[in-house]
Enzyme design. Sequence first.
Site, PDB file in Angstrom:
ATOM      1  N   SER A   1      -2.701   5.394  -2.161  1.00  0.00           N
ATOM      2  CA  SER A   1      -3.459   5.965  -1.046  1.00  0.00           C
ATOM      3  C   SER A   1      -3.560   7.469  -1.268  1.00  0.00           C
ATOM      4  O   SER A   1      -2.881   8.017  -2.134  1.00  0.00           O
ATOM      5  CB  SER A   1      -2.672   5.664   0.239  1.00  0.00           C
TER       6      SER A   1
ATOM      7  N   TYR B   1       4.547   5.114   5.771  1.00  0.00           N
ATOM      8  CA  TYR B   1       3.386   4.755   4.941  1.00  0.00           C
ATOM      9  C   TYR B   1       3.310   5.691   3.734  1.00  0.00           C
ATOM     10  O   TYR B   1       3.145   5.252   2.588  1.00  0.00           O
ATOM     11  CB  TYR B   1       2.116   4.846   5.790  1.00  0.00           C
TER      12      TYR B   1
HETATM   13  P1  NDP Z   1      -7.095  -4.419   5.614  1.00  0.00           P
HETATM   14  O1  NDP Z   1      -6.268  -4.326   6.858  1.00  0.00           O
HETATM   15  O2  NDP Z   1      -8.557  -4.533   5.735  1.00  0.00           O
HETATM   16  O3  NDP Z   1      -6.563  -5.603   4.705  1.00  0.00           O
HETATM   17  C1  NDP Z   1      -5.188  -5.778   4.484  1.00  0.00           C
HETATM   18  C2  NDP Z   1      -4.992  -7.044   3.707  1.00  0.00           C
HETATM   19  O4  NDP Z   1      -3.591  -7.207   3.454  1.00  0.00           O
HETATM   20  C3  NDP Z   1      -5.477  -8.273   4.418  1.00  0.00           C
HETATM   21  O5  NDP Z   1      -6.052  -9.124   3.463  1.00  0.00           O
HETATM   22  C4  NDP Z   1      -4.199  -8.892   4.982  1.00  0.00           C
HETATM   23  O6  NDP Z   1      -4.363 -10.296   5.067  1.00  0.00           O
HETATM   24  C5  NDP Z   1      -3.183  -8.504   3.900  1.00  0.00           C
HETATM   25  N1  NDP Z   1      -1.806  -8.385   4.387  1.00  0.00           N
HETATM   26  C6  NDP Z   1      -1.290  -7.468   5.236  1.00  0.00           C
HETATM   27  N2  NDP Z   1       0.025  -7.696   5.420  1.00  0.00           N
HETATM   28  C7  NDP Z   1       0.332  -8.780   4.662  1.00  0.00           C
HETATM   29  C8  NDP Z   1       1.517  -9.509   4.440  1.00  0.00           C
HETATM   30  N3  NDP Z   1       2.678  -9.180   5.039  1.00  0.00           N
HETATM   31  N4  NDP Z   1       1.475 -10.569   3.610  1.00  0.00           N
HETATM   32  C9  NDP Z   1       0.317 -10.928   3.006  1.00  0.00           C
HETATM   33  N5  NDP Z   1      -0.837 -10.275   3.163  1.00  0.00           N
HETATM   34  C10 NDP Z   1      -0.823  -9.223   4.008  1.00  0.00           C
HETATM   35  O7  NDP Z   1      -6.668  -3.126   4.781  1.00  0.00           O
HETATM   36  P2  NDP Z   1      -7.416  -2.326   3.604  1.00  0.00           P
HETATM   37  O8  NDP Z   1      -8.294  -3.204   2.850  1.00  0.00           O
HETATM   38  O9  NDP Z   1      -7.926  -1.083   4.202  1.00  0.00           O
HETATM   39  O10 NDP Z   1      -6.145  -1.916   2.724  1.00  0.00           O
HETATM   40  C11 NDP Z   1      -5.818  -2.549   1.518  1.00  0.00           C
HETATM   41  C12 NDP Z   1      -4.849  -1.642   0.772  1.00  0.00           C
HETATM   42  O11 NDP Z   1      -5.481  -0.393   0.533  1.00  0.00           O
HETATM   43  C13 NDP Z   1      -3.569  -1.335   1.530  1.00  0.00           C
HETATM   44  O12 NDP Z   1      -2.489  -1.264   0.635  1.00  0.00           O
HETATM   45  C14 NDP Z   1      -3.850   0.023   2.130  1.00  0.00           C
HETATM   46  O13 NDP Z   1      -2.669   0.749   2.378  1.00  0.00           O
HETATM   47  C15 NDP Z   1      -4.663   0.646   1.024  1.00  0.00           C
HETATM   48  N6  NDP Z   1      -5.479   1.774   1.425  1.00  0.00           N
HETATM   49  C16 NDP Z   1      -6.489   1.641   2.347  1.00  0.00           C
HETATM   50  C17 NDP Z   1      -7.252   2.742   2.688  1.00  0.00           C
HETATM   51  C18 NDP Z   1      -8.376   2.681   3.654  1.00  0.00           C
HETATM   52  O14 NDP Z   1      -8.942   3.739   3.959  1.00  0.00           O
HETATM   53  N7  NDP Z   1      -8.778   1.536   4.143  1.00  0.00           N
HETATM   54  C19 NDP Z   1      -6.981   4.053   2.113  1.00  0.00           C
HETATM   55  C20 NDP Z   1      -5.897   4.073   1.173  1.00  0.00           C
HETATM   56  C21 NDP Z   1      -5.196   2.967   0.856  1.00  0.00           C
HETATM   57  P3  NDP Z   1      -3.708 -11.202   6.252  1.00  0.00           P
HETATM   58  O15 NDP Z   1      -4.015 -10.512   7.530  1.00  0.00           O
HETATM   59  O16 NDP Z   1      -4.335 -12.541   6.093  1.00  0.00           O
HETATM   60  O17 NDP Z   1      -2.245 -11.266   5.948  1.00  0.00           O
END
Ligand code: NDP
Length: 254
Positions: free
Chosen positions: A144, A157
């Site tokens: 991130s 985070y």
């Molecule tokens: P979303 O919230 O859109 O997606 C998160 C995903 O992670 C979902 O598919 C969710 O699926 C899964 N997930 C969350 N917790 C668990 C768990 N305990 N076990 C299994 N699956 C899990 O987030 P983003 O797409 O925005 O983020 C994806 C990654 O990118 C993360 O690591 C985030 O920190 C990082 N990121 C995002 C940024 C942004 O601006 N959006 C910026 C920088 C980094 P389900 O709910 O089915 O479990």
Amino acid sequence: MKAFDLTGRVALVTGGNGGIGFGMAKGLAEAGATVAILGRNRDKNGAALAMLAALGRQASAHLGDVTSEADLKRVIAEIEQRHLRLDIVINNAGINIRKRPEEYALAEWRQILDTNLTSAFIAAQAAYPAMKRAGGGKIINIGSMMSIFGASFAGPYAASKGGIVQLTRALASAWAADNIQVNAVLPGWIDTELTRRARSDVPGLHERVLARTPAGRWGRPEDHAGIAVFLASAASDFVTGTAIPVDGGYSVQG
Ligand code: NDP
């Protein structure tokens, strides 16, 4: 170009049922890979699987929680059994809880570190034997902007995402001799479920992101398809231990 072809490769994308994870999963499938996604939500898994299958590739969706070592190991075993190999792991699943540092409960700290950092270590460890057997592999860890910068409302985070970069470097050093490349991707501000909540909770965030991002827009999940294919393919065979921003210039703006 052949160097970017993923035909015959099998990839796991944690959190591949939505957001950035799905953007990467789709990119890998379009480049020819068989893609397995892991998430906790059955409906989201089903919808994402249908979209991947519509591309005409092999794909599978696995229910599991990345904070559970048993779930991660089970899902990796399921993938190897079903698709007969595992070449690429994208450790993408992640969460945030926004508070000032003095307000977090220890359980919240642990939940964030377990989801964002410890899961990547467990998945990498569990995938290592298959990659070693195959003569190589690719691990892509999602960091991130908070791998680089601090923020008053995201202590755990930021700690987890800083840790992702150091874990990436350590694994890259350890496994280079096994022809396993380990790299991190550092997304900027991307329009997903994760940030949609922040946009409504944090007044002025939307305007600040636009003003600070040279590209003048929020990123999109599909902006991560290209970097995923590059880091998952032979095109990056001499690239390891890096942390590459995909941020529209956010991290270089003074
Ligand atoms: P979303 O919230 O859109 O997606 C998160 C995903 O992670 C979902 O598919 C969710 O699926 C899964 N997930 C969350 N917790 C668990 C768990 N305990 N076990 C299994 N699956 C899990 O987030 P983003 O797409 O925005 O983020 C994806 C990654 O990118 C993360 O690591 C985030 O920190 C990082 N990121 C995002 C940024 C942004 O601006 N959006 C910026 C920088 C980094 P389900 O709910 O089915 O479990």
